[in-house]
Design a protein around this motif. Structure first.
Motif, PDB file in Angstrom:
ATOM      1  N   ALA A  80      31.428  29.284  41.105  1.00 27.91           N
ATOM      2  CA  ALA A  80      32.534  29.556  40.271  1.00 27.91           C
ATOM      3  C   ALA A  80      33.640  30.367  41.084  1.00 27.91           C
ATOM      4  O   ALA A  80      33.332  31.023  41.702  1.00 27.91           O
ATOM      5  CB  ALA A  80      31.935  30.330  39.205  1.00 27.91           C
ATOM      6  N   VAL A  86      36.462  34.384  35.621  1.00 24.22           N
ATOM      7  CA  VAL A  86      35.211  34.170  36.399  1.00 24.22           C
ATOM      8  C   VAL A  86      34.647  35.501  36.825  1.00 24.22           C
ATOM      9  O   VAL A  86      33.417  35.881  36.844  1.00 24.22           O
ATOM     10  CB  VAL A  86      35.624  33.267  37.794  1.00 24.22           C
ATOM     11  CG1 VAL A  86      34.215  33.075  38.409  1.00 24.22           C
ATOM     12  CG2 VAL A  86      35.859  31.777  37.286  1.00 24.22           C
ATOM     13  N   ALA A  87      35.647  36.333  37.351  1.00 25.47           N
ATOM     14  CA  ALA A  87      35.095  37.714  37.994  1.00 25.47           C
ATOM     15  C   ALA A  87      34.294  38.365  36.840  1.00 25.47           C
ATOM     16  O   ALA A  87      33.421  39.324  37.255  1.00 25.47           O
ATOM     17  CB  ALA A  87      36.258  38.506  38.503  1.00 25.47           C
ATOM     18  N   TRP A  89      32.746  37.399  34.492  1.00 26.00           N
ATOM     19  CA  TRP A  89      31.476  36.648  33.984  1.00 26.00           C
ATOM     20  C   TRP A  89      30.025  37.251  35.049  1.00 26.00           C
ATOM     21  O   TRP A  89      29.862  36.482  35.937  1.00 26.00           O
ATOM     22  CB  TRP A  89      31.478  35.203  34.253  1.00 26.00           C
ATOM     23  CG  TRP A  89      30.559  34.287  33.710  1.00 26.00           C
ATOM     24  CD1 TRP A  89      29.572  34.495  32.911  1.00 26.00           C
ATOM     25  CD2 TRP A  89      30.244  32.764  34.260  1.00 26.00           C
ATOM     26  NE1 TRP A  89      28.474  33.365  32.723  1.00 26.00           N
ATOM     27  CE2 TRP A  89      28.955  32.273  33.559  1.00 26.00           C
ATOM     28  CE3 TRP A  89      30.663  31.931  35.224  1.00 26.00           C
ATOM     29  CZ2 TRP A  89      28.575  31.155  33.586  1.00 26.00           C
ATOM     30  CZ3 TRP A  89      30.310  30.869  35.327  1.00 26.00           C
ATOM     31  CH2 TRP A  89      29.145  30.290  34.617  1.00 26.00           C
ATOM     32  N   HIS A  90      29.193  38.049  34.193  1.00 25.44           N
ATOM     33  CA  HIS A  90      28.199  38.710  35.033  1.00 25.44           C
ATOM     34  C   HIS A  90      26.754  37.943  34.951  1.00 25.44           C
ATOM     35  O   HIS A  90      25.814  38.516  34.371  1.00 25.44           O
ATOM     36  CB  HIS A  90      28.278  40.083  34.672  1.00 25.44           C
ATOM     37  CG  HIS A  90      29.356  40.773  34.952  1.00 25.44           C
ATOM     38  ND1 HIS A  90      30.068  40.867  36.242  1.00 25.44           N
ATOM     39  CD2 HIS A  90      30.491  41.471  34.093  1.00 25.44           C
ATOM     40  CE1 HIS A  90      31.147  41.652  35.916  1.00 25.44           C
ATOM     41  NE2 HIS A  90      31.310  41.869  34.820  1.00 25.44           N
ATOM     42  N   ARG A  92      23.758  35.529  37.184  1.00 24.50           N
ATOM     43  CA  ARG A  92      23.521  35.076  38.474  1.00 24.50           C
ATOM     44  C   ARG A  92      22.994  33.605  38.349  1.00 24.50           C
ATOM     45  O   ARG A  92      22.419  33.208  39.447  1.00 24.50           O
ATOM     46  CB  ARG A  92      22.217  35.972  39.033  1.00 24.50           C
ATOM     47  CG  ARG A  92      22.894  37.383  39.133  1.00 24.50           C
ATOM     48  CD  ARG A  92      23.742  37.693  39.932  1.00 24.50           C
ATOM     49  NE  ARG A  92      23.318  37.647  41.351  1.00 24.50           N
ATOM     50  CZ  ARG A  92      24.228  37.690  42.337  1.00 24.50           C
ATOM     51  NH1 ARG A  92      25.417  38.289  42.004  1.00 24.50           N
ATOM     52  NH2 ARG A  92      23.823  37.614  43.543  1.00 24.50           N
ATOM     53  N   LEU A  99      23.843  30.958  40.549  1.00 23.33           N
ATOM     54  CA  LEU A  99      25.329  30.928  40.416  1.00 23.33           C
ATOM     55  C   LEU A  99      25.801  31.779  41.466  1.00 23.33           C
ATOM     56  O   LEU A  99      25.640  32.886  41.477  1.00 23.33           O
ATOM     57  CB  LEU A  99      25.893  31.108  39.062  1.00 23.33           C
ATOM     58  CG  LEU A  99      27.414  31.224  38.974  1.00 23.33           C
ATOM     59  CD1 LEU A  99      28.034  29.885  38.811  1.00 23.33           C
ATOM     60  CD2 LEU A  99      27.636  32.030  37.740  1.00 23.33           C
ATOM     61  N   ASN A 101      29.114  33.769  42.279  1.00 26.94           N
ATOM     62  CA  ASN A 101      30.560  34.060  41.355  1.00 26.94           C
ATOM     63  C   ASN A 101      31.757  34.602  42.427  1.00 26.94           C
ATOM     64  O   ASN A 101      31.312  35.333  43.340  1.00 26.94           O
ATOM     65  CB  ASN A 101      30.147  35.223  40.431  1.00 26.94           C
ATOM     66  CG  ASN A 101      31.321  35.531  39.729  1.00 26.94           C
ATOM     67  OD1 ASN A 101      32.722  35.523  40.181  1.00 26.94           O
ATOM     68  ND2 ASN A 101      31.027  35.601  38.387  1.00 26.94           N
ATOM     69  N   GLY A 103      34.710  34.748  41.631  1.00 28.65           N
ATOM     70  CA  GLY A 103      36.016  35.365  40.983  1.00 28.65           C
ATOM     71  C   GLY A 103      36.644  36.389  41.617  1.00 28.65           C
ATOM     72  O   GLY A 103      36.101  37.207  42.288  1.00 28.65           O
ATOM     73  N   TYR A 233      30.744  31.180  27.992  1.00 25.54           N
ATOM     74  CA  TYR A 233      30.419  30.306  29.046  1.00 25.54           C
ATOM     75  C   TYR A 233      29.095  29.499  28.256  1.00 25.54           C
ATOM     76  O   TYR A 233      28.744  28.570  28.663  1.00 25.54           O
ATOM     77  CB  TYR A 233      29.947  30.980  30.240  1.00 25.54           C
ATOM     78  CG  TYR A 233      31.174  30.825  31.307  1.00 25.54           C
ATOM     79  CD1 TYR A 233      31.821  29.636  31.998  1.00 25.54           C
ATOM     80  CD2 TYR A 233      32.065  32.159  31.443  1.00 25.54           C
ATOM     81  CE1 TYR A 233      32.818  30.085  32.749  1.00 25.54           C
ATOM     82  CE2 TYR A 233      33.124  32.165  32.352  1.00 25.54           C
ATOM     83  CZ  TYR A 233      33.565  31.086  32.950  1.00 25.54           C
ATOM     84  OH  TYR A 233      34.508  31.309  33.596  1.00 25.54           O
TER      85      TYR A 233
END
Length: 263
Positions: A80, A86-87, A89-90, A92, A99, A101, A103, A233
C-alpha cells in the motif's frame, strides 16, 4: 630651583624577575591547565557534534521501517502506497495476505513515487494499493486550481507507469471527501478534480482498477482524515479482495471500478 635627576631608577636597572621557585610554580600550573583544556575541548566537540548531527527525518525513518517490513516478506504480499490515508491504516494483513504499509504522512503523489524509487521489492507484490492526491490539493502547493490538477495529472501518470511495471494489479482508492472546515488549507474542488483525473488515468491501464466508495459513511476526524481507517478499508475489502482473487478479470475494460454498485 628643582633639579631633575638623570640617575636611572634601580627598578629600571634591575627589573623584577621571578626566582626559580616561582618559575616552577608557573610551569606546573600550565601543565595542569593544558590537559583540562584539552579535555574540555573534547567534551565540547562531542556536544557540538551531537547537535550538528541531525536525527533522521520522519521520511528517512519511514523508509527504514518500510525496508525492514519488505525484508520479512517471504511469499505473496500486498503493498500500500500513499499519504495519511495509507499511513493511518494500521493493519498487517489484508485479503488474507501480508500487507506492507508504505504510507507517508503529508506525501504528495510525487513524494510517493520518489519513495517507491528507493524501495527494493523482494519480488512483485500480488497487488499495489494507491491512495494519493489529497496533499496535492493543499493550497500552499499551487496558485490556481488548474495548475494543481495539471501537476497532479503528470505526477500520477508517472507513478502509475511505475507501479504497473511492479505488479500485475493496481487498485486506486478514491479520495475521501474534504470538509469545509479545511477549506482554508485544502481545496475540495481541486481534490474532486484530482480524483477524476486519477480515475481517468487508471482507465488507460488494463491492470488498474478503481476501488470506489472509499471512506463513504465513515465519520471524519478533523475534516480531512477519517476517524476509522480500518473500517474504511474493510468496507471496500470485498471489491479489492475480489479483484486480487481474480474475480475481476484483467481482460475487463481498462479502469473498471471494482466497487461500483456495491453497498
Amino acid at each position: 630651583m628643582t633639579h631633575c635627576s638623570l640617575t636611572r631608577s634601580p627598578d629600571r636597572e634591575n627589573p623584577i624577575r621571578p626566582d626559580g621557585a616561582s618559575a616552577r610554580r608557573w610551569l606546573l600550573a600550565l601543565l595542569a591547565i593544558v590537559p583540562l583544556a584539552l579535555a574540555f575541548g573534547s567534551v565540547a566537540g562531542v556536544a557540538i557534534g551531537r547537535f550538528a548531527t541531525a536525527a533522521p527525518s520522519y521520511r528517512d525513518q519511514r523508509l527504514i521501517e518500510i525496508r525492514a517490513d519488505l525484508r520479512q516478506v517471504a511469499g505473496d504480499y500486498l503493498l500500500a502506497l500513499g499519504d495519511s490515508h495509507v499511513a493511518r491504516w494500521h493493519v498487517r494483513e489484508f485479503c488474507g495476505l501480508p500487507l506492507v504499509n508504505g504510507g507517508l504522512h503529508g506525501a504528495t503523489t510525487r513524494d510517493t513515487q520518489e519513495l517507491l524509487n528507493e524501495l527494493a521489492l523482494p519480488h512483485p507484490p500480488r497487488a499495489i494499493i494507491l491512495a494519493v492526491g489529497t496533499n496535492d490539493a493543499n493550497r500552499k502547493r499551487f496558485r490556481e486550481p488548474p495548475e494543481a490538477v495539471i501537476r497532479f495529472r503528470h505526477a500520477f501518470r508517472a507513478l502509475l507507469r511505475q507501479v504497473v511495471g511492479k505488479s500485475d494489479l493496481v487498485l486506486v482508492a478514491t479520495l475521501p471527501r474534504i470538509e469545509t472546515s479545511q477549506d482554508a488549507v485544502f481545496s475540495a474542488q481541486v481534490a474532486t478534480d484530482i480524483a477524476a483525473s486519477a480515475e481517468a488515468a487508471c482507465r488507460t491501464e488494463t491492470s488498474c482498477h478503481v476501488a470506489d466508495r472509499f471512506g463513504r459513511g465513515v465519520p471524519m476526524m478533523d475534516g480531512l482524515h477519517l476517524a476509522d481507517y480500518e473500517r474504511a478499508y474493510r468496507d471496500i475489502a470485498p471489491a479489492i479482495c475480489g479483484a486480487i482473487a481474480g474475480e475481476v478479470s484483467l481482460a475487463s475494460p481498462p479502469g473498471q471500478t471494482v466497487g461500483a454498485g456495491r453497498p
